[in-house]
Design an enzyme around this catalytic site. Sequence first.
Site, PDB file in Angstrom:
ATOM      1  CB  VAL A  60       3.014  35.651  29.145  1.00 45.25           C
ATOM      2  CG1 VAL A  60       3.113  36.774  28.132  1.00 45.25           C
ATOM      3  CG2 VAL A  60       4.387  35.270  29.690  1.00 45.25           C
ATOM      4  CG  ASN A  88      10.700  37.268  22.947  1.00 46.20           C
ATOM      5  OD1 ASN A  88      11.755  36.733  22.649  1.00 46.20           O
ATOM      6  ND2 ASN A  88      10.623  38.301  23.787  1.00 46.20           N
ATOM      7  CE1 TYR A 153      14.733  29.948  29.361  1.00 46.90           C
ATOM      8  CE2 TYR A 153      16.327  28.451  28.355  1.00 46.90           C
ATOM      9  CZ  TYR A 153      15.628  29.652  28.342  1.00 46.90           C
ATOM     10  OH  TYR A 153      15.824  30.529  27.304  1.00 46.90           O
ATOM     11  CB  ALA A 155      10.856  20.938  31.526  1.00 46.37           C
ATOM     12  CE  LYS A 157      12.440  29.449  26.431  1.00 45.89           C
ATOM     13  NZ  LYS A 157      11.566  30.525  25.933  1.00 45.89           N
TER      14      LYS A 157
HETATM   15  P1  NAP Z   1      15.383  39.403  28.408  1.00 43.79           P
HETATM   16  O1  NAP Z   1      16.399  40.313  27.840  1.00 43.79           O
HETATM   17  O2  NAP Z   1      15.444  39.014  29.845  1.00 43.79           O
HETATM   18  O3  NAP Z   1      13.933  40.026  28.096  1.00 43.79           O
HETATM   19  C1  NAP Z   1      12.800  39.330  28.521  1.00 43.79           C
HETATM   20  C2  NAP Z   1      11.562  40.020  28.010  1.00 43.79           C
HETATM   21  O4  NAP Z   1      10.430  39.223  28.392  1.00 43.79           O
HETATM   22  C3  NAP Z   1      11.350  41.391  28.626  1.00 43.79           C
HETATM   23  O5  NAP Z   1      10.738  42.203  27.655  1.00 43.79           O
HETATM   24  C4  NAP Z   1      10.401  41.107  29.793  1.00 43.79           C
HETATM   25  O6  NAP Z   1       9.566  42.200  30.143  1.00 43.79           O
HETATM   26  C5  NAP Z   1       9.561  40.016  29.175  1.00 43.79           C
HETATM   27  N1  NAP Z   1       8.909  39.163  30.164  1.00 43.79           N
HETATM   28  C6  NAP Z   1       9.479  38.340  31.069  1.00 43.79           C
HETATM   29  N2  NAP Z   1       8.548  37.706  31.782  1.00 43.79           N
HETATM   30  C7  NAP Z   1       7.349  38.143  31.330  1.00 43.79           C
HETATM   31  C8  NAP Z   1       6.010  37.873  31.661  1.00 43.79           C
HETATM   32  N3  NAP Z   1       5.707  37.006  32.641  1.00 43.79           N
HETATM   33  N4  NAP Z   1       5.020  38.501  30.989  1.00 43.79           N
HETATM   34  C9  NAP Z   1       5.314  39.382  29.996  1.00 43.79           C
HETATM   35  N5  NAP Z   1       6.576  39.683  29.628  1.00 43.79           N
HETATM   36  C10 NAP Z   1       7.575  39.072  30.288  1.00 43.79           C
HETATM   37  O7  NAP Z   1      15.345  38.022  27.617  1.00 43.79           O
HETATM   38  P2  NAP Z   1      15.843  37.641  26.134  1.00 43.79           P
HETATM   39  O8  NAP Z   1      17.216  37.145  26.242  1.00 43.79           O
HETATM   40  O9  NAP Z   1      15.519  38.717  25.180  1.00 43.79           O
HETATM   41  O10 NAP Z   1      14.923  36.358  25.877  1.00 43.79           O
HETATM   42  C11 NAP Z   1      13.778  36.401  25.054  1.00 43.79           C
HETATM   43  C12 NAP Z   1      13.346  34.984  24.770  1.00 43.79           C
HETATM   44  O11 NAP Z   1      14.417  34.282  24.133  1.00 43.79           O
HETATM   45  C13 NAP Z   1      13.007  34.175  26.028  1.00 43.79           C
HETATM   46  O12 NAP Z   1      11.925  33.321  25.777  1.00 43.79           O
HETATM   47  C14 NAP Z   1      14.266  33.366  26.257  1.00 43.79           C
HETATM   48  O13 NAP Z   1      13.994  32.191  26.962  1.00 43.79           O
HETATM   49  C15 NAP Z   1      14.696  33.099  24.830  1.00 43.79           C
HETATM   50  N6  NAP Z   1      16.111  32.785  24.690  1.00 43.79           N
HETATM   51  C16 NAP Z   1      17.080  33.683  25.005  1.00 43.79           C
HETATM   52  C17 NAP Z   1      18.411  33.330  24.848  1.00 43.79           C
HETATM   53  C18 NAP Z   1      19.550  34.268  25.163  1.00 43.79           C
HETATM   54  O14 NAP Z   1      20.703  33.827  25.085  1.00 43.79           O
HETATM   55  N7  NAP Z   1      19.309  35.525  25.492  1.00 43.79           N
HETATM   56  C19 NAP Z   1      18.740  32.069  24.364  1.00 43.79           C
HETATM   57  C20 NAP Z   1      17.724  31.178  24.057  1.00 43.79           C
HETATM   58  C21 NAP Z   1      16.414  31.551  24.201  1.00 43.79           C
HETATM   59  P3  NAP Z   1       9.973  43.305  31.289  1.00 43.79           P
HETATM   60  O15 NAP Z   1      10.927  44.226  30.631  1.00 43.79           O
HETATM   61  O16 NAP Z   1       8.723  43.973  31.643  1.00 43.79           O
HETATM   62  O17 NAP Z   1      10.582  42.542  32.409  1.00 43.79           O
END
Ligand code: NAP
Length: 242
Positions: A60, A88, A153, A155, A157
Amino acid sequence: MKFALVTGGSRGIGKAVCIRLASMGYHVLINYRSNEAEALQTLALVKEKGVEGEIIRFDVADKEQIIATLGGWMEANPDKTIEVLVNNAGIRDDGLMMWMKDEQWNRVIDTSLGGFFYVTRLVVNSMLMKKKGRIINIVSLSGLKGMAGQTNYSAAKAGVIGATKALAQEIARKGITVNAVAPGFIKTDMTSDLNENELKAMIPVKRFGTPEEVASTVGFLASEGASYITGEVISVNGGLYS
Ligand code: NAP
């Protein structure tokens, strides 16, 4: 058939969102960047819900890949409209700003904010033609309150939150809603380096959230029941901040 695209759908919150949308009858396009095995596992779980799904690999943060792969899919499937887009995919690369490298800043901004822009610009056109669509952006508590060590991060979001509110006003009359979901601490690979036992003390609910708890809010925003909600940011953070 109803189509939904989830960026970063292979793991964590995105994976739970894919399963949720599958249970609502969507054919899910599961995007990922590098971890094919996890993407295949998500696809199998989507199919267990009795719908079809497919994997669509692109970074992305890479405009050319988005245009070639996602644009290519849309051109090859002119009769299929993505009705639900969940932006996401996201990464964190923390550090105090005085020591932050250009690469750390750019990669985080390009993934969350750039990814939102290039993917949504492509998908929104077909939604506008159909006068129907739901865009749901996964942002963060960091983008609302700011978090030390996360200027990049926060900035990125906060940028997506502003874009959510602006785009919502641009296309509301076309039957498309644009909202954001702001998780707090959720148990995924992204937070696996954090100490839940220490951090949970400051969370009113006294635990990290689950990906499924975020996915159920996304499912609601995608549902008919949320048709009059647009330009909103819904926090899913156990009472940590709102
Ligand atoms: P995660 O477990 O690290 O999973 C990240 C996902 O995004 C994976 O499927 C990864 O694909 C994909 N990804 C990363 N970079 C990418 C790119 N450049 N192009 C396409 N796909 C990409 O993260 P998560 O915790 O589920 O987070 C999901 C979202 O929620 C994010 O936007 C994060 O900022 C937000 N968020 C998370 C939390 C939390 O506490 N976990 C809190 C607030 C917000 P691969 O498997 O191929 O690497």
